[in-house]
Scaffold this motif. Structure first.
Motif, PDB file in Angstrom:
ATOM      1  N   LEU A  74     -14.557  -9.471   4.455  1.00  0.00           N
ATOM      2  CA  LEU A  74     -15.168  -8.419   5.277  1.00  0.00           C
ATOM      3  C   LEU A  74     -14.150  -7.352   5.662  1.00  0.00           C
ATOM      4  O   LEU A  74     -14.419  -6.152   5.577  1.00  0.00           O
ATOM      5  CB  LEU A  74     -15.749  -9.034   6.553  1.00  0.00           C
ATOM      6  CG  LEU A  74     -17.151  -9.630   6.481  1.00  0.00           C
ATOM      7  CD1 LEU A  74     -17.467 -10.367   7.782  1.00  0.00           C
ATOM      8  CD2 LEU A  74     -18.192  -8.539   6.244  1.00  0.00           C
ATOM      9  N   LEU A  75     -12.964  -7.799   6.080  1.00  0.00           N
ATOM     10  CA  LEU A  75     -11.928  -6.852   6.480  1.00  0.00           C
ATOM     11  C   LEU A  75     -11.528  -5.957   5.312  1.00  0.00           C
ATOM     12  O   LEU A  75     -11.329  -4.749   5.480  1.00  0.00           O
ATOM     13  CB  LEU A  75     -10.711  -7.606   7.016  1.00  0.00           C
ATOM     14  CG  LEU A  75      -9.534  -6.742   7.475  1.00  0.00           C
ATOM     15  CD1 LEU A  75      -9.956  -5.830   8.621  1.00  0.00           C
ATOM     16  CD2 LEU A  75      -8.354  -7.612   7.893  1.00  0.00           C
ATOM     17  N   HIS A 106       0.827  -1.211   0.000  1.00  0.00           N
ATOM     18  CA  HIS A 106       0.000   0.000   0.000  1.00  0.00           C
ATOM     19  C   HIS A 106       0.862   1.262   0.000  1.00  0.00           C
ATOM     20  O   HIS A 106       0.624   2.196  -0.769  1.00  0.00           O
ATOM     21  CB  HIS A 106      -0.911  -0.029   1.225  1.00  0.00           C
ATOM     22  CG  HIS A 106      -1.677   1.226   1.468  1.00  0.00           C
ATOM     23  ND1 HIS A 106      -2.661   1.690   0.616  1.00  0.00           N
ATOM     24  CD2 HIS A 106      -1.600   2.146   2.475  1.00  0.00           C
ATOM     25  CE1 HIS A 106      -3.166   2.816   1.093  1.00  0.00           C
ATOM     26  NE2 HIS A 106      -2.537   3.117   2.211  1.00  0.00           N
ATOM     27  N   TYR A 107       1.875   1.292   0.857  1.00  0.00           N
ATOM     28  CA  TYR A 107       2.703   2.489   0.993  1.00  0.00           C
ATOM     29  C   TYR A 107       3.653   2.692  -0.181  1.00  0.00           C
ATOM     30  O   TYR A 107       3.822   3.807  -0.670  1.00  0.00           O
ATOM     31  CB  TYR A 107       3.514   2.436   2.288  1.00  0.00           C
ATOM     32  CG  TYR A 107       2.700   2.749   3.526  1.00  0.00           C
ATOM     33  CD1 TYR A 107       2.038   3.962   3.663  1.00  0.00           C
ATOM     34  CD2 TYR A 107       2.598   1.826   4.557  1.00  0.00           C
ATOM     35  CE1 TYR A 107       1.291   4.247   4.795  1.00  0.00           C
ATOM     36  CE2 TYR A 107       1.852   2.103   5.694  1.00  0.00           C
ATOM     37  CZ  TYR A 107       1.208   3.309   5.809  1.00  0.00           C
ATOM     38  OH  TYR A 107       0.469   3.584   6.925  1.00  0.00           O
ATOM     39  N   PHE A 108       4.277   1.605  -0.645  1.00  0.00           N
ATOM     40  CA  PHE A 108       5.352   1.757  -1.619  1.00  0.00           C
ATOM     41  C   PHE A 108       4.906   1.603  -3.072  1.00  0.00           C
ATOM     42  O   PHE A 108       5.607   2.034  -3.979  1.00  0.00           O
ATOM     43  CB  PHE A 108       6.490   0.785  -1.299  1.00  0.00           C
ATOM     44  CG  PHE A 108       7.166   1.096   0.010  1.00  0.00           C
ATOM     45  CD1 PHE A 108       8.026   2.181   0.116  1.00  0.00           C
ATOM     46  CD2 PHE A 108       6.920   0.351   1.133  1.00  0.00           C
ATOM     47  CE1 PHE A 108       8.630   2.502   1.318  1.00  0.00           C
ATOM     48  CE2 PHE A 108       7.522   0.652   2.351  1.00  0.00           C
ATOM     49  CZ  PHE A 108       8.382   1.736   2.437  1.00  0.00           C
ATOM     50  N   PHE A 109       3.743   0.982  -3.297  1.00  0.00           N
ATOM     51  CA  PHE A 109       3.255   0.834  -4.666  1.00  0.00           C
ATOM     52  C   PHE A 109       1.909   1.525  -4.859  1.00  0.00           C
ATOM     53  O   PHE A 109       1.323   1.428  -5.930  1.00  0.00           O
ATOM     54  CB  PHE A 109       3.145  -0.652  -5.030  1.00  0.00           C
ATOM     55  CG  PHE A 109       4.460  -1.387  -4.967  1.00  0.00           C
ATOM     56  CD1 PHE A 109       5.436  -1.198  -5.935  1.00  0.00           C
ATOM     57  CD2 PHE A 109       4.730  -2.244  -3.912  1.00  0.00           C
ATOM     58  CE1 PHE A 109       6.647  -1.864  -5.871  1.00  0.00           C
ATOM     59  CE2 PHE A 109       5.942  -2.915  -3.837  1.00  0.00           C
ATOM     60  CZ  PHE A 109       6.911  -2.725  -4.812  1.00  0.00           C
ATOM     61  N   HIS A 110       1.409   2.178  -3.790  1.00  0.00           N
ATOM     62  CA  HIS A 110       0.166   2.954  -3.852  1.00  0.00           C
ATOM     63  C   HIS A 110      -1.015   2.113  -4.334  1.00  0.00           C
ATOM     64  O   HIS A 110      -1.840   2.567  -5.126  1.00  0.00           O
ATOM     65  CB  HIS A 110       0.351   4.182  -4.748  1.00  0.00           C
ATOM     66  CG  HIS A 110       1.530   5.021  -4.361  1.00  0.00           C
ATOM     67  ND1 HIS A 110       1.570   5.776  -3.203  1.00  0.00           N
ATOM     68  CD2 HIS A 110       2.741   5.201  -4.973  1.00  0.00           C
ATOM     69  CE1 HIS A 110       2.733   6.396  -3.125  1.00  0.00           C
ATOM     70  NE2 HIS A 110       3.460   6.060  -4.173  1.00  0.00           N
ATOM     71  N   LEU A 111      -1.071   0.878  -3.838  1.00  0.00           N
ATOM     72  CA  LEU A 111      -2.165  -0.028  -4.184  1.00  0.00           C
ATOM     73  C   LEU A 111      -3.250   0.052  -3.110  1.00  0.00           C
ATOM     74  O   LEU A 111      -2.992   0.437  -1.975  1.00  0.00           O
ATOM     75  CB  LEU A 111      -1.647  -1.463  -4.303  1.00  0.00           C
ATOM     76  CG  LEU A 111      -0.575  -1.707  -5.363  1.00  0.00           C
ATOM     77  CD1 LEU A 111      -0.049  -3.128  -5.263  1.00  0.00           C
ATOM     78  CD2 LEU A 111      -1.129  -1.448  -6.756  1.00  0.00           C
ATOM     79  N   SER A 112      -4.465  -0.320  -3.477  1.00  0.00           N
ATOM     80  CA  SER A 112      -5.573  -0.344  -2.528  1.00  0.00           C
ATOM     81  C   SER A 112      -5.278  -1.345  -1.413  1.00  0.00           C
ATOM     82  O   SER A 112      -5.012  -2.523  -1.676  1.00  0.00           O
ATOM     83  CB  SER A 112      -6.861  -0.744  -3.245  1.00  0.00           C
ATOM     84  OG  SER A 112      -7.855  -1.117  -2.320  1.00  0.00           O
ATOM     85  N   LEU A 113      -5.340  -0.887  -0.162  1.00  0.00           N
ATOM     86  CA  LEU A 113      -5.033  -1.760   0.968  1.00  0.00           C
ATOM     87  C   LEU A 113      -6.009  -2.926   1.045  1.00  0.00           C
ATOM     88  O   LEU A 113      -5.608  -4.074   1.266  1.00  0.00           O
ATOM     89  CB  LEU A 113      -5.057  -0.951   2.267  1.00  0.00           C
ATOM     90  CG  LEU A 113      -4.732  -1.711   3.554  1.00  0.00           C
ATOM     91  CD1 LEU A 113      -3.348  -2.338   3.484  1.00  0.00           C
ATOM     92  CD2 LEU A 113      -4.835  -0.787   4.761  1.00  0.00           C
ATOM     93  N   GLY A 114      -7.300  -2.635   0.863  1.00  0.00           N
ATOM     94  CA  GLY A 114      -8.294  -3.695   0.917  1.00  0.00           C
ATOM     95  C   GLY A 114      -8.089  -4.756  -0.145  1.00  0.00           C
ATOM     96  O   GLY A 114      -8.167  -5.960   0.132  1.00  0.00           O
TER      97      GLY A 114
END
Length: 202
Positions: free
Chosen positions: A90-91, A50-58
């Motif tokens: 769900l998460l 998420h932080y280094f490739f700017h991908l959706s965390l979910g």
């Protein structure tokens, strides 16, 4: 003294357990985002992406768990794997929706890291007691406990330590220490409360 057999959870109880446990974890993740850039388990790996490739965390949370579902289905049973699949789904939804529902105008970083760890640990504990997990390394930890007698909490702690060591390489010492504080609180909740001989019901 004869021990009364444990009463299993009903389907409705399992549903509320999954909904509540995942919500606790998602709220903890929101607080982690504010205070500490890393945490353990597959959530920690998802944070890295998420932080280094700017991908959706979910989305990352859901995708990186896919190989573990196959392993869990083969080694730990269908019910555990299906509940885990639902929990991770769900998460993934919660972590995308919660930022639209809640925001922090002021949040002390130390409190946030500690509270986030406690929330995530409590959520995971709820899921464990309803026969589910958040996938990934937790599935491996449960498998090693069943097959080799290694305590799942200890296995999880070692894996988390390895993941969190990246925090010292990729961020400043202050944020790395906050990440470790959150991980410590998380594992403390599970270590103190996850005792099968003290809990009745499945």
């Amino acid at each position: 003294m004869t021990q009364t057999p444990a009463a299993p959870h009903s389907r409705l109880e399992d549903i509320q357990g999954l909904l509540t446990g995942c919500l606790f974890v998602a709220l903890g993740i929101c607080m982690f985002r504010e205070a500490a850039p890393f945490t353990g388990g597959t959530t920690g790996i998802a944070f890295l992406a998420h932080y280094f490739f700017h991908l959706s965390l979910g989305a990352v949370l859901f995708i990186i768990n896919l190989p573990f579902y196959i392993f869990g289905w083969q080694k730990l049973g269908h019910a555990f794997t299906v509940k885990t699949f639902v929990a991770v789904g769900l998460l993934s939804i919660y972590v995308e929706l919660l930022p639209q529902w809640i925001a922090f105008s002021h949040l002390d970083p130390v409190f946030a890291a500690l509270m986030a760890g406690l929330l995530v640990g409590t959520g995971i504990l709820i899921l464990i007691r309803h026969g589910a997990s958040l996938g990934g390394v937790t599935i491996m930890a449960v498998y090693l406990q069943k097959t080799r007698g290694w305590r799942a909490g200890h296995v999880q702690m070692v894996i988390d330590a390895c993941i969190l060591m990246t925090a010292f390489a990729l961020t400043d010492a202050h944020k790395a220490l906050l990440s470790l504080l959150g991980a410590f609180a998380l594992n403390l909740v599970i270590a103190v409360n996850h005792r099968a001989d003290r809990y009745y019901g499945a």
